[in-house]
Motif scaffolding. Structure first.
Motif, PDB file in Angstrom:
ATOM      1  N   UNK A 257      49.917  35.823  37.343  1.00 50.06           N
ATOM      2  CA  UNK A 257      48.925  36.498  36.484  1.00 50.06           C
ATOM      3  C   UNK A 257      47.512  36.289  37.042  1.00 50.06           C
ATOM      4  N   UNK A 258      47.406  36.384  38.365  1.00 47.04           N
ATOM      5  CA  UNK A 258      46.144  36.034  39.034  1.00 47.04           C
ATOM      6  C   UNK A 258      44.916  36.727  38.410  1.00 47.04           C
ATOM      7  N   UNK A 259      44.948  38.055  38.295  1.00 46.89           N
ATOM      8  CA  UNK A 259      43.756  38.772  37.834  1.00 46.89           C
ATOM      9  C   UNK A 259      43.452  38.468  36.373  1.00 46.89           C
ATOM     10  N   UNK A 260      44.524  38.440  35.547  1.00 41.98           N
ATOM     11  CA  UNK A 260      44.293  38.112  34.128  1.00 41.98           C
ATOM     12  C   UNK A 260      43.728  36.701  33.989  1.00 41.98           C
ATOM     13  N   UNK A 261      44.238  35.799  34.821  1.00 41.20           N
ATOM     14  CA  UNK A 261      43.791  34.401  34.700  1.00 41.20           C
ATOM     15  C   UNK A 261      42.303  34.302  35.022  1.00 41.20           C
TER      16      UNK A 261
END
Ligand SMILES: Cc1ncc(COP(=O)(O)O)c(C=O)c1O
Length: 385
Positions: A257-261
Motif C-alpha cells: 500500500x505504498x502510495x496510500x501509506x
C-alpha cells in the motif's frame, strides 16, 4: 506496570524524571549523569560545523515554511542515501521528514493501524512505544527477547493472534545495542509472510540508532528482508544532535500500500500538528546523509566500560551499537538498585522503564576519569547487594 492506562505507563516515567532532577539538584556538578543520552563530548564535530555554516549563509527563503513531509530536494537526497544503505529503490516521495524519530513513530502508528488492531513489541523496548499504542487504542502484546536480547521468533509466533496487524522492532535494539542479524530478520519475515492474508502485517523498523554501530558488525536493514516495512530514522541520534529534532520515515518501495501509506503519513503529520523539522535542520540532515559519524571515541569508551564492569563481576550484555551499555542488576528489583546509585550521585536508567525488570542502562555520556568514578560506584553497590 499497567499497559492499559495512561496513568500506569506515565507514572514510572515521571517518577524517574523526579529522581533524576532531585539527584541533579542534590549533587550539582558532582552528579554523574549516565541516564538520558546527552553526551558531553563530540563524537564527530561535523553537524556543528555544517549547522554554523548553514546559519551564516541563510537567506530569508532558507527559513521558509516547509511542506508537510519536508522539502523535495531534502527528501530526494535522503531517499538516495537510504537507497544505497538498504539497496532498495526509494523515491523522494517515499521519505517523510519528521521532527525526530519520536514523531515518526507516533505518526506511523496512528496512520497505519486502527483499533482493535494488536501490535507486538519485543521487550526490552524503547520506553514510549506502549504509550503511543495505548493512546491510539491499539492493543499491545509484549514478547520478551531471548536471554541474549535477540528476536525470539517462536515466542512471537505464539503471541500472534488473528487481530495482530504489526510488529515494532528496533534495529539496532534500544536500550540493548544488540544488532539483529540476517538470520533473525529472515525468520521474522518468514513468520510475517505466513500471516499475510487477508492483508500483510506491517513491520515498523525503528532504525534510530542505525548509524551508531561502533565496531565492524554488519547491521542489516529489516526492510531488505520484509517488503511491508516502514523504516524510522533519527538524524539526531546518528549525529548526537537529538535536540535538533530531525528524523524521517521511509516507506518501502515494495510495500503493498505504498502510495496510500505515504498519503496517510503526510495527512497525519498535519492532523497531529507535527510539522516537518525546521528548515535549517532539514538542510543539515541532507548535508550529512551521505556520510556516517566517526565513532572512534565511542568505541574506545564502550570497550573500556565493558571491560571494567565485567572485570568487577557485572554481567554486561554483548552488543555492538548505540551509546548504551545494558547490564544486569544484582537482583530483579532494578528500581531499588538504581535508587541506591542515585543516593551516591550516579544516574542510570532502570530496565523497568524499558518494560522488563532486572537490568539497568548506562548512556556513555562522558569519558574518563568521570566514567571511572561512576563505574567504581556501580561496582561497589553491585558487590554490596
Ligand atoms: C529506539 C529509539 N527510537 C526512537 C527514539 C527517539 O529518537 P529521536 O530523538 O530522534 O526522537 C529513541 C531515542 O532514544 C530510541 O532509542
Amino acid at each position: 506496570m499497567s499497559l492499559t492506562t495512561h496513568e500506569g505507563l506515565l507514572r514510572p516515567l515521571e517518577e524517574y524524571t523526579r529522581l533524576h532532577l532531585d539527584t541533579l539538584r542534590r549533587f550539582g556538578s558532582r552528579a554523574l549523569d549516565l541516564s538520558f543520552p546527552n553526551p558531553q563530548f563530540l563524537s564527530d564535530p561535523r553537524p556543528y560545523e555544517v549547522l554554523a555554516s548553514l546559519a551564516a549563509q541563510a537567506r530569508p527563503l532558507d527559513m521558509r515554511y516547509s511542506p508537510f513531509g519536508g522539502f523535495t530536494p531534502v527528501r530526494r537526497r535522503v531517499a538516495a542515501s537510504l537507497a544505497r544503505q538498504h539497496a532498495l529503490p526509494y523515491a523522494w516521495n517515499d521519505i517523510v521528514m519528521t521532527p525526530g524519530a519520536t514523531a515518526a513513530l507516533r505518526v506511523a502508528l496512528r496512520s497505519l493501524f486502527s483499533p482493535p488492531d494488536r501490535i507486538i513489541l519485543i521487550t526490552p523496548c524503547w520506553m514510549d512505544y506502549p504509550l503511543y499504542l495505548q493512546d491510539l487504542g491499539l492493543v499491545v502484546d509484549l514478547v520478551p527477547a531471548t536471554r541474549n536480547k535477540r528476536l525470539d521468533v517462536e515466542a512471537i509466533a505464539s503471541a500472534w493472534t488473528p487481530a495482530t496487524r504489526g510488529i515494532v522492532i528496533a534495529q539496532p535494539g534500544s536500550p540493548t545495542g544488540v544488532i539483529h542479524d540476517d538470520n533473525e530478520l529472515k525468520q521474522l519475515a518468514a513468520l510475517m509472510l505466513r500471516h499475510s492474508t487477508p492483508t500483510p502485517p506491517l513491520l515498523i523498523a525503528d532504525e534510530a540508532h542505525a548509524l551508531q554501530v561502533w565496531d565492524e558488525t554488519p547491521c542489516p536493514a529489516p526492510a531488505t528482508h520484509y517488503p511491508h516495512t516502514i523504516t524510522v530514522r533519527s538524524f539526531g541520534k546518528a549525529w548526537d544532535m537529538q535536540g535538533q529534532r530531525t528524523g524521517c520515515l521511509a516507506v518501502s518501495p515494495h510495500l503493498g500500500i505504498r502510495d496510500q501509506a505515504v498519503a496517510a503519513l503526510i495527512r497525519d503529520m498535519r492532523v497531529t500538528g507535527h510539522c516537518a523539522p525546521t528548515a535549517l535542520t532539514q538542510q543539515l540532515a541532507a548535508a550529512l546523509c551521505d556520510t556516517a559519524p566517526d565513532l572512534t571515541g565511542l568505541a574506545d569508551l564502550q570497550c573500556h566500560a565493558r571491560q571494567q564492569l565485567t572485570r568487577r563481576g557485572l554481567t554486561v550484555l554483548d552488543a555492538h551499537a548505540t551509546r548504551f551499555l545494558y547490564a544486569r542488576c544484582p537482583a530483579q528489583d532494578d528500581r531499588a538498585f538504581i535508587s541506591r546509585l542515585a543516593e551516591r550521585g550516579v544516574l542510570v536508567m532502570p530496565s523497568s522503564l524499558f518494560h522488563e525488570s532486572g537490568w539497568f542502562r548506562i548512556a556513555l555520556n562522558f569519558g574518563r576519569p568521570h566514567l571511572d568514578r561512576a563505574i567504581d560506584v556501580i561496582s561497589e553497590e553491585h558487590a554490596r547487594a
